[in-house]
Scaffold this motif. Structure first.
Motif, PDB file in Angstrom:
ATOM      1  N   TYR A  12      47.540  42.476  70.142  1.00  0.00           N
ATOM      2  CA  TYR A  12      46.648  43.634  70.107  1.00  0.00           C
ATOM      3  C   TYR A  12      45.220  43.261  70.510  1.00  0.00           C
ATOM      4  O   TYR A  12      44.654  43.835  71.444  1.00  0.00           O
ATOM      5  N   TYR A 128      40.931  50.375  65.853  1.00  0.00           N
ATOM      6  CA  TYR A 128      41.825  51.395  66.393  1.00  0.00           C
ATOM      7  C   TYR A 128      41.649  51.489  67.897  1.00  0.00           C
ATOM      8  O   TYR A 128      40.618  51.097  68.451  1.00  0.00           O
ATOM      9  N   SER A 129      42.676  51.976  68.550  1.00  0.00           N
ATOM     10  CA  SER A 129      42.668  52.241  69.989  1.00  0.00           C
ATOM     11  C   SER A 129      43.913  53.063  70.293  1.00  0.00           C
ATOM     12  O   SER A 129      44.806  53.176  69.449  1.00  0.00           O
ATOM     13  N   GLU A 131      46.298  52.135  71.937  1.00  0.00           N
ATOM     14  CA  GLU A 131      47.441  51.208  71.937  1.00  0.00           C
ATOM     15  C   GLU A 131      47.919  50.832  70.531  1.00  0.00           C
ATOM     16  O   GLU A 131      48.908  50.129  70.380  1.00  0.00           O
ATOM     17  N   LEU A 132      47.226  51.280  69.503  1.00  0.00           N
ATOM     18  CA  LEU A 132      47.575  50.934  68.124  1.00  0.00           C
ATOM     19  C   LEU A 132      48.989  51.401  67.810  1.00  0.00           C
ATOM     20  O   LEU A 132      49.339  52.552  68.041  1.00  0.00           O
ATOM     21  N   LYS A 133      49.820  50.483  67.270  1.00  0.00           N
ATOM     22  CA  LYS A 133      51.219  50.804  67.012  1.00  0.00           C
ATOM     23  C   LYS A 133      51.617  50.708  65.541  1.00  0.00           C
ATOM     24  O   LYS A 133      52.718  51.099  65.166  1.00  0.00           O
ATOM     25  N   LYS A 134      50.755  50.131  64.698  1.00  0.00           N
ATOM     26  CA  LYS A 134      51.095  49.990  63.287  1.00  0.00           C
ATOM     27  C   LYS A 134      49.839  50.072  62.442  1.00  0.00           C
ATOM     28  O   LYS A 134      48.730  49.960  62.953  1.00  0.00           O
ATOM     29  N   VAL A 138      48.269  54.833  61.966  1.00  0.00           N
ATOM     30  CA  VAL A 138      49.532  55.250  62.594  1.00  0.00           C
ATOM     31  C   VAL A 138      50.393  55.970  61.569  1.00  0.00           C
ATOM     32  O   VAL A 138      50.999  57.006  61.866  1.00  0.00           O
ATOM     33  N   ASP A 139      50.439  55.428  60.346  1.00  0.00           N
ATOM     34  CA  ASP A 139      51.214  56.086  59.284  1.00  0.00           C
ATOM     35  C   ASP A 139      50.713  57.506  59.034  1.00  0.00           C
ATOM     36  O   ASP A 139      51.503  58.440  58.894  1.00  0.00           O
ATOM     37  N   GLU A 142      51.693  59.803  61.865  1.00  0.00           N
ATOM     38  CA  GLU A 142      53.131  60.082  61.866  1.00  0.00           C
ATOM     39  C   GLU A 142      53.574  60.854  60.625  1.00  0.00           C
ATOM     40  O   GLU A 142      54.762  61.095  60.441  1.00  0.00           O
TER      41      GLU A 142
END
Length: 168
Positions: A12, A128-129, A131-134, A138-139, A142
């Motif tokens: 990241y 953050y960006s 591209e942030l996936k976790k 993100v929670d 989602e």
């Protein structure tokens, strides 16, 4: 032109840092991944940046031996096996404020290894960006449950701001 190796160039922070440094004309930048590590290790660099530190606090708690190897031992191998003039350790604020955790203790142990000469240690906070996936952001996006202590205070910085600061 300064030669720079970014260890963890697929991660990241490492990916963003590699991209940012590559745009600056004063650097000749090489991204180091597991795939090209052995080949590139033989080359000398002006600056060696370790951005390959694991970011899984809960993983560290559940498997402290693996976290020690990925954090402390890998940092030691970079310091002793690579040729460089300056070392930059990308660490975390957990090395200052989570010393009661395996994750925080391993981060501070890795920092102590490289705390000599004019080496640099950057302790990064939450970022953050797109591209942030976790992570907690993100929670939330989602619609997952997020558990936060009432006294918690979160501060997130844009990844682009952070890597620009490290690059300069």
């Amino acid at each position: 032109m300064l030669s720079v190796a970014v260890i963890g160039a697929k991660g990241y922070v490492g990916k963003a840092l590699h991209k940012t440094l590559s745009c600056l004309l004063r650097y000749s930048v090489v991204g180091v991944t597991r795939e090209n590590y052995a080949e590139i290790q033989k080359r000398p660099f002006d600056i060696l940046i370790n951005s390959a530190m694991p970011s899984a606090r809960f993983g560290a708690k559940n498997n402290p031996e693996k976290d020690f190897i990925e954090t402390v031992e890998k940092t030691a191998k970079l310091l002793y096996d690579w040729k460089f003039k300056k070392f930059v350790q990308i660490s975390t604020v957990s090395a200052r404020c989570q010393l009661d955790t395996v994750y925080g203790r391993h981060k501070v142990a890795a920092e102590k290894l490289c705390d000599f000469g004019d080496n640099l240690i950057f302790r990064l906070g939450s970022m953050y960006s797109p591209e942030l996936k976790k992570g907690v952001l993100v929670d939330i996006l989602e619609g997952k449950k997020v558990f936060v202590a009432g006294e918690s205070r979160y501060c997130f910085a844009p990844l682009s701001f952070v890597v620009n600061r490290v690059a300069t």
